[in-house]
Design an enzyme around this catalytic site. Structure first.
Site, PDB file in Angstrom:
ATOM      1  N   TRP A 252      83.854  52.790 -71.559  1.00 31.43           N
ATOM      2  CA  TRP A 252      84.186  51.792 -72.747  1.00 31.43           C
ATOM      3  C   TRP A 252      84.838  50.309 -72.472  1.00 31.43           C
ATOM      4  CZ3 TRP A 252      82.347  53.127 -77.002  1.00 31.43           C
ATOM      5  CH2 TRP A 252      81.848  54.824 -76.765  1.00 31.43           C
TER       6      TRP A 252
ATOM      7  N   ASP B 111      91.700  48.507 -75.515  1.00 29.55           N
ATOM      8  CA  ASP B 111      91.921  49.109 -76.015  1.00 29.55           C
ATOM      9  C   ASP B 111      92.735  51.053 -76.353  1.00 29.55           C
ATOM     10  OD1 ASP B 111      90.541  51.560 -77.422  1.00 29.55           O
ATOM     11  OD2 ASP B 111      88.848  50.529 -76.217  1.00 29.55           O
TER      12      ASP B 111
ATOM     13  N   LYS C  15      90.536  59.072 -82.910  1.00 31.84           N
ATOM     14  CA  LYS C  15      90.493  60.156 -81.448  1.00 31.84           C
ATOM     15  C   LYS C  15      92.274  60.914 -82.018  1.00 31.84           C
ATOM     16  CE  LYS C  15      87.184  58.753 -79.533  1.00 31.84           C
ATOM     17  NZ  LYS C  15      86.793  57.335 -78.573  1.00 31.84           N
TER      18      LYS C  15
END
Ligand SMILES: *Cc1c(COP(=O)(O)O)cnc(C)c1O
Length: 363
Positions: A103, A173, A197
């Site tokens: 990511w 993030d 999530k």
């Protein structure tokens, strides 16, 4: 109703009381005779939810509305990979990035479209099995910001000591561990997280921005892509993702009822330890993907069987025990147990028992 042990990495398990209250709101909100899905995003009923959700995001993180703005946007964390550099970087300017997972590397690719990226630390050459610790930061004043990923969802590593930045604003993030650990959020100038999530349903991304940092953002952007416009309009420039925001707010109230982030982190540490201890008990049979125990994620526990010919039998046994979502990310392989806030300790114990018994029978 049946509830299995859902180890999915995202969208992921929600607290049952949150699902129950959300399902009620789908039928009727506040005795209005209307579903939450049917009321205007500019109605009084929704406005109260929206304002409360913004306050609860900040309250949970220990931040004040005087210092920080909250946005609820669509587009996922992936849009934030692009929005952050669009708002804060320009050709000829540099941002420092840590490259500790897939990511993070996607975020780097987006920043490179806008400006110069200094990769200040990377574990790419060891397949992201650790958090890079020796950093080659830009000199003081040279980087617009530093960006990193707090929890590497795919690889199963997590940052517990926040990186130094040489004075650059700190951005992150937090998609897979927001509201999971009690870190010092006042160190951050901007943080973002897709909800699906650990905080709610897919469809909303939370962005928390220090107001003084926000003042340095570019002003000449399309309004939908401008943090300044979105913050000034309280994310009501257009129709926000009403239902996901409502569920995030319910989840934040559930977190408060658990005792807030300190209690949540303690619980998460105990839950993860059940599984890691079972893996570590038979190191010839199981290997964790994180090279250093100190980098191991509390959220996404990645491991493989030393003899992968047992993989199918392991999954079949897990299924028999009402467990789902255990295969690792397609780029990593092996297995991944995602045990976010709402994942119950009994499920961690059940996986630990499976690990112990399977190794005994097949080792
Ligand atoms: C899942 C995930 C993303 C991507 O999220 P989308 O909402 O699908 O764009 C980004 N970063 C991290 C750390 C993630 O876990």
């Amino acid at each position: 109703m049946r509830r299995i042990y859902n180890f999915s990495a995202g969208p992921a398990v929600h607290p049952l009381p949150v699902l129950e209250e959300a399902s009620q709101a789908i039928l009727e909100i506040n005795g209005s005779g209307m579903s939450l899905l049917e009321v205007s995003h500019r109605s009084k009923d929704y406005d109260a939810i929206h304002v409360e959700a913004m306050a609860n995001v900040l309250g949970t993180l220990g931040l004040s509305a005087d210092e920080y703005a909250v946005c609820f946007l669509g587009g996922g964390a992936s849009l934030q990979f692009a929005m952050l550099p669009m708002n804060f970087l320009a050709p000829g300017q540099t941002a420092d990035y840590l490259d500790a997972g897939e990511w993070g590397s996607k975020a780097i690719a987006e920043a490179r479209r806008v400006g110069t990226v200094n990769v200040a630390g990377s574990s790419a050459d060891t397949k992201y099995d650790r958090i890079p610790r020796t950093l080659a930061l830009s000199p003081p004043g040279a980087a617009r910001y530093l960006h990193f990923t707090t929890n590497n969802t795919i690889e199963g590593t997590q940052v517990f000591a926040l990186p130094e930045t040489n004075g650059a604003p700190l951005t992150a993030d937090m998609s897979s561990d927001i509201f999971a650990v009690d870190r010092d959020h006042s160190r951050f100038d901007l943080l973002y997280a897709g909800a699906q999530k650990n905080a709610g349903p897919a469809g909303v991304t939370m962005i928390v921005i220090r107001r003084s940092f926000l003042e340095t953002a570019h002003k000449n952007l399309s309004p939908m892509l401008s943090y300044a416009v979105q913050a000034q309009k309280d994310s009501l420039y257009n129709t926000p993702p009403v239902f996901p925001i409502f569920v995030v707010n319910l989840t934040l109230k559930w977190i408060a009822a658990q005792g807030g982030l300190a209690a949540i982190e303690k619980n998460n540490r105990e839950k993860a330890a059940l599984i890691y201890d079972a893996l570590d008990a038979t190191p010839d049979f199981y290997q964790t993907c994180a090279a250093e125990p100190s980098d191991r994620s509390l959220m996404n526990i990645t491991f493989r069987l030393a003899d992968e010919s047992h993989n199918a039998a392991f999954l079949a046994e897990a299924k028999k025990r009402d467990m789902d979502g255990l295969p690792g990310h397609r780029n990593v392989g092996g297995f991944r147990a995602s045990v976010y806030n709402a994942f119950p300790a009994e499920g961690c114990q059940a996986l630990a028992d499976l690990l112990t018994e399977f190794a005994r029978q097949n080792g």
